[in-house]
Design a protein around this motif. Structure first.
Motif, PDB file in Angstrom:
ATOM      1  N   ALA A  82       0.858  -1.189   0.000  1.00 39.25           N
ATOM      2  CA  ALA A  82       0.000   0.000   0.000  1.00 39.25           C
ATOM      3  C   ALA A  82       0.890   1.234   0.000  1.00 39.25           C
ATOM      4  O   ALA A  82       1.890   1.291   0.734  1.00 39.25           O
ATOM      5  CB  ALA A  82      -0.908   0.013   1.226  1.00 39.25           C
ATOM      6  N   VAL A  83       0.538   2.210  -0.825  1.00 43.46           N
ATOM      7  CA  VAL A  83       1.291   3.454  -0.919  1.00 43.46           C
ATOM      8  C   VAL A  83       0.369   4.605  -0.543  1.00 43.46           C
ATOM      9  O   VAL A  83      -0.664   4.814  -1.181  1.00 43.46           O
ATOM     10  CB  VAL A  83       1.849   3.679  -2.341  1.00 43.46           C
ATOM     11  N   LEU A  84       0.736   5.347   0.492  1.00 49.94           N
ATOM     12  CA  LEU A  84      -0.001   6.536   0.908  1.00 49.94           C
ATOM     13  C   LEU A  84       0.862   7.737   0.556  1.00 49.94           C
ATOM     14  O   LEU A  84       1.881   7.997   1.198  1.00 49.94           O
ATOM     15  CB  LEU A  84      -0.296   6.491   2.411  1.00 49.94           C
ATOM     16  N   ALA A  85       0.467   8.435  -0.496  1.00 49.24           N
ATOM     17  CA  ALA A  85       1.259   9.559  -1.002  1.00 49.24           C
ATOM     18  C   ALA A  85       0.617  10.869  -0.586  1.00 49.24           C
ATOM     19  O   ALA A  85      -0.556  11.108  -0.876  1.00 49.24           O
ATOM     20  CB  ALA A  85       1.370   9.472  -2.524  1.00 49.24           C
ATOM     21  N   VAL A  86       1.369  11.712   0.094  1.00 49.80           N
ATOM     22  CA  VAL A  86       0.866  13.002   0.558  1.00 49.80           C
ATOM     23  C   VAL A  86       1.298  14.068  -0.432  1.00 49.80           C
ATOM     24  O   VAL A  86       2.482  14.234  -0.717  1.00 49.80           O
ATOM     25  CB  VAL A  86       1.380  13.324   1.966  1.00 49.80           C
ATOM     26  N   ASP A  87       0.321  14.782  -0.977  1.00 56.32           N
ATOM     27  CA  ASP A  87       0.568  15.788  -2.004  1.00 56.32           C
ATOM     28  C   ASP A  87       0.476  17.181  -1.388  1.00 56.32           C
ATOM     29  O   ASP A  87      -0.410  17.440  -0.573  1.00 56.32           O
ATOM     30  CB  ASP A  87      -0.474  15.646  -3.116  1.00 56.32           C
ATOM     31  N   PRO A  88       1.379  18.091  -1.754  1.00 60.46           N
ATOM     32  CA  PRO A  88       1.310  19.456  -1.192  1.00 60.46           C
ATOM     33  C   PRO A  88       0.040  20.167  -1.638  1.00 60.46           C
ATOM     34  O   PRO A  88      -0.458  19.967  -2.746  1.00 60.46           O
ATOM     35  CB  PRO A  88       2.557  20.136  -1.754  1.00 60.46           C
ATOM     36  N   SER A  89      -0.477  21.005  -0.761  1.00 53.25           N
ATOM     37  CA  SER A  89      -1.684  21.783  -1.056  1.00 53.25           C
ATOM     38  C   SER A  89      -1.311  23.237  -1.309  1.00 53.25           C
ATOM     39  O   SER A  89      -0.361  23.765  -0.724  1.00 53.25           O
ATOM     40  CB  SER A  89      -2.674  21.699   0.107  1.00 53.25           C
ATOM     41  N   HIS A 144       1.203  -6.153   3.436  1.00 51.39           N
ATOM     42  CA  HIS A 144       2.442  -6.533   4.119  1.00 51.39           C
ATOM     43  C   HIS A 144       3.383  -5.345   4.324  1.00 51.39           C
ATOM     44  O   HIS A 144       4.128  -5.300   5.299  1.00 51.39           O
ATOM     45  CB  HIS A 144       3.168  -7.617   3.321  1.00 51.39           C
ATOM     46  N   VAL A 145       3.356  -4.405   3.381  1.00 50.95           N
ATOM     47  CA  VAL A 145       4.225  -3.227   3.447  1.00 50.95           C
ATOM     48  C   VAL A 145       3.371  -1.995   3.169  1.00 50.95           C
ATOM     49  O   VAL A 145       2.586  -1.982   2.212  1.00 50.95           O
ATOM     50  CB  VAL A 145       5.379  -3.305   2.422  1.00 50.95           C
ATOM     51  N   VAL A 146       3.515  -0.974   4.009  1.00 53.55           N
ATOM     52  CA  VAL A 146       2.830   0.301   3.792  1.00 53.55           C
ATOM     53  C   VAL A 146       3.899   1.369   3.623  1.00 53.55           C
ATOM     54  O   VAL A 146       4.687   1.631   4.531  1.00 53.55           O
ATOM     55  CB  VAL A 146       1.904   0.667   4.969  1.00 53.55           C
ATOM     56  N   LEU A 147       3.929   1.979   2.439  1.00 51.06           N
ATOM     57  CA  LEU A 147       4.891   3.035   2.133  1.00 51.06           C
ATOM     58  C   LEU A 147       4.200   4.389   2.248  1.00 51.06           C
ATOM     59  O   LEU A 147       3.139   4.603   1.661  1.00 51.06           O
ATOM     60  CB  LEU A 147       5.429   2.869   0.712  1.00 51.06           C
ATOM     61  N   VAL A 148       4.794   5.287   3.007  1.00 54.53           N
ATOM     62  CA  VAL A 148       4.244   6.633   3.181  1.00 54.53           C
ATOM     63  C   VAL A 148       5.199   7.611   2.524  1.00 54.53           C
ATOM     64  O   VAL A 148       6.315   7.836   3.007  1.00 54.53           O
ATOM     65  CB  VAL A 148       4.049   6.981   4.668  1.00 54.53           C
ATOM     66  N   GLU A 149       4.769   8.189   1.406  1.00 48.64           N
ATOM     67  CA  GLU A 149       5.579   9.179   0.706  1.00 48.64           C
ATOM     68  C   GLU A 149       5.182  10.565   1.189  1.00 48.64           C
ATOM     69  O   GLU A 149       4.033  10.983   1.061  1.00 48.64           O
ATOM     70  CB  GLU A 149       5.369   9.091  -0.802  1.00 48.64           C
ATOM     71  N   THR A 150       6.116  11.303   1.749  1.00 52.01           N
ATOM     72  CA  THR A 150       5.814  12.620   2.296  1.00 52.01           C
ATOM     73  C   THR A 150       5.825  13.679   1.197  1.00 52.01           C
ATOM     74  O   THR A 150       6.201  13.417   0.049  1.00 52.01           O
ATOM     75  CB  THR A 150       6.824  13.017   3.380  1.00 52.01           C
ATOM     76  N   VAL A 151       5.416  14.880   1.584  1.00 45.73           N
ATOM     77  CA  VAL A 151       5.380  15.997   0.641  1.00 45.73           C
ATOM     78  C   VAL A 151       6.755  16.227   0.023  1.00 45.73           C
ATOM     79  O   VAL A 151       6.896  16.434  -1.170  1.00 45.73           O
ATOM     80  CB  VAL A 151       4.883  17.272   1.362  1.00 45.73           C
ATOM     81  N   GLY A 152       7.791  16.197   0.842  1.00 44.20           N
ATOM     82  CA  GLY A 152       9.138  16.377   0.342  1.00 44.20           C
ATOM     83  C   GLY A 152       9.524  17.826   0.168  1.00 44.20           C
ATOM     84  O   GLY A 152       9.586  18.331  -0.942  1.00 44.20           O
ATOM     85  N   VAL A 153       9.774  18.501   1.287  1.00 46.90           N
ATOM     86  CA  VAL A 153      10.080  19.922   1.194  1.00 46.90           C
ATOM     87  C   VAL A 153      11.361  20.336   1.896  1.00 46.90           C
ATOM     88  O   VAL A 153      11.996  21.303   1.490  1.00 46.90           O
ATOM     89  CB  VAL A 153       8.910  20.774   1.738  1.00 46.90           C
TER      90      VAL A 153
END
Length: 342
Positions: A82-89, A144-153
């Motif tokens: 699972a990939v939870l990607a956080v997008d900048p607002s 089995h794996v949860v990837l959290v992609e942050t905004v990246g700033v």
């Protein structure tokens, strides 16, 4: 909403039910928050524990490309990702593009993968406010794996470490030296530094950058939750899929060591306590947006602007009258509700 039916479908691994549940927990409506709380309580006793991996890096370093290549490698091994990607607002409109699925075209079509982009909105720290709850839902759905992609700033983007078991920091070739590597903040919480784009003309530059950061890591203070050799720096190429299997082996070795040493469970317990305190703080801040506190703040704000009272004294007045006395939830027409001093 039938919470029991939704929970059963999530436990069965239904992607549509999982997507609906994440939408539910991200909602700010009072009735939705009540349903979300009930759903999370219903699912909290599941014994399965996914490996939660946080991933951060500056814009353009190749986070989405890396996640797709890494995710496809994991699904090829029979793992559900699972990939939870956080997008900048946008600071102006509040909107988000939410285009991570477009960048992960192949992974988004993989039946063993689930990708969910979410807007950061006004949340600081690189993650959305409800990302932690979304992780719990993905774990309950059997991933089995949860990837959290942050905004990246930047260097203050450390909130993801409070919800992940491992924290990866992606770096660009030539993006820093030993001095940059010893700066506090995001560097000192990373478990593995991955210098991406180690291919083609950038291969030699990536190798030098990796050596610089490896030297810097040796200068950082030793952490109790790290075995010998960690944190460490490695080179990878998401385009050529080079170094991904080695990086995954190092992640597994670190997670296994922490489980055996007792750090894994202790860290999750500390994280649960951290988010409990965060929810209390958020709840108190929410009270400031409701009457009668909202009106009192407006009145005191005008007095501060006019110079009749200092900001410090006005804040103390508000806290004493409403929060410390427990009157924030009283109706605006409650005769016992005090009015701010003129």
């Amino acid at each position: 909403m039938d919470i029991e039916d939704l929970a059963t479908r999530i436990e069965a691994g239904e992607r549509r039910a999982l997507a609906r549940a994440i939408t539910l927990v991200e909602s700010g409506r009072a009735d939705h928050r009540a349903d979300a709380t009930a759903l999370l309580e219903r699912l909290k006793d599941r014994p399965a524990q996914a490996l939660r991996i946080g991933l951060s890096g500056t814009p353009g370093v190749g986070k989405s490309t890396f996640i797709e290549a890494f995710g496809l490698m994991l699904t090829g091994q029979g793992l559900r990702v699972a990939v939870l990607a956080v997008d900048p607002s946008s600071a102006r409109s509040g909107g988000s593009i939410l285009g991570d699925k477009t960048r992960m075209e192949h992974l988004s079509r993989d039946p063993n993968a689930f990708i969910r982009p979410s807007p950061a909105q006004s949340q600081l720290g690189g993650v959305a406010r409800r990302t932690r709850e979304a992780i719990d839902l993905c774990e309950a759905a059997g991933f089995h794996v949860v990837l959290v992609e942050t905004v990246g700033v930047g260097q203050s983007e450390t909130m993801v470490a409070e919800m992940a078991d491992l924290f990866l920091l992606l770096l660009a070739p030539g993006g820093g030296d030993e001095l940059q590597g010893v700066k506090r903040g995001i560097m000192e919480i990373a478990d593995i530094l991955l210098v991406n784009k180690a291919d083609g003309d950038l291969r030699a530059t990536a190798t030098r950058t990796c050596a610089d950061y490896a030297g810097a890591l040796r200068l950082l203070r030793k952490r109790a939750q790290d075995p010998q050799g960690f944190p460490k720096a490695m080179t990878v190429s998401a385009v050529e899929h080079a170094g991904l299997d080695k990086a995954w082996s190092e992640m597994q070795a670190l997670a296994d060591w922490r489980r055996e040493a007792g750090h894994f469970a202790a860290r999750r317990a500390d994280q649960a306590r951290f988010w409990f305190e965060a929810e209390v703080r958020e709840g108190l801040l929410a009270r400031l947006k409701r009457e009668p506190v909202r009106g009192a703040m407006a009145t005191l704000g005008r007095q501060v602007a006019e110079g009749a009272i200092t900001p410090t004294a006005a804040a103390e007045e508000l806290l004493i009258q409403y929060l410390q006395l427990g009157l924030a939830d009283r109706a605006p027409d409650d005769p016992q509700s005090p009015s701010p001093k003129a």
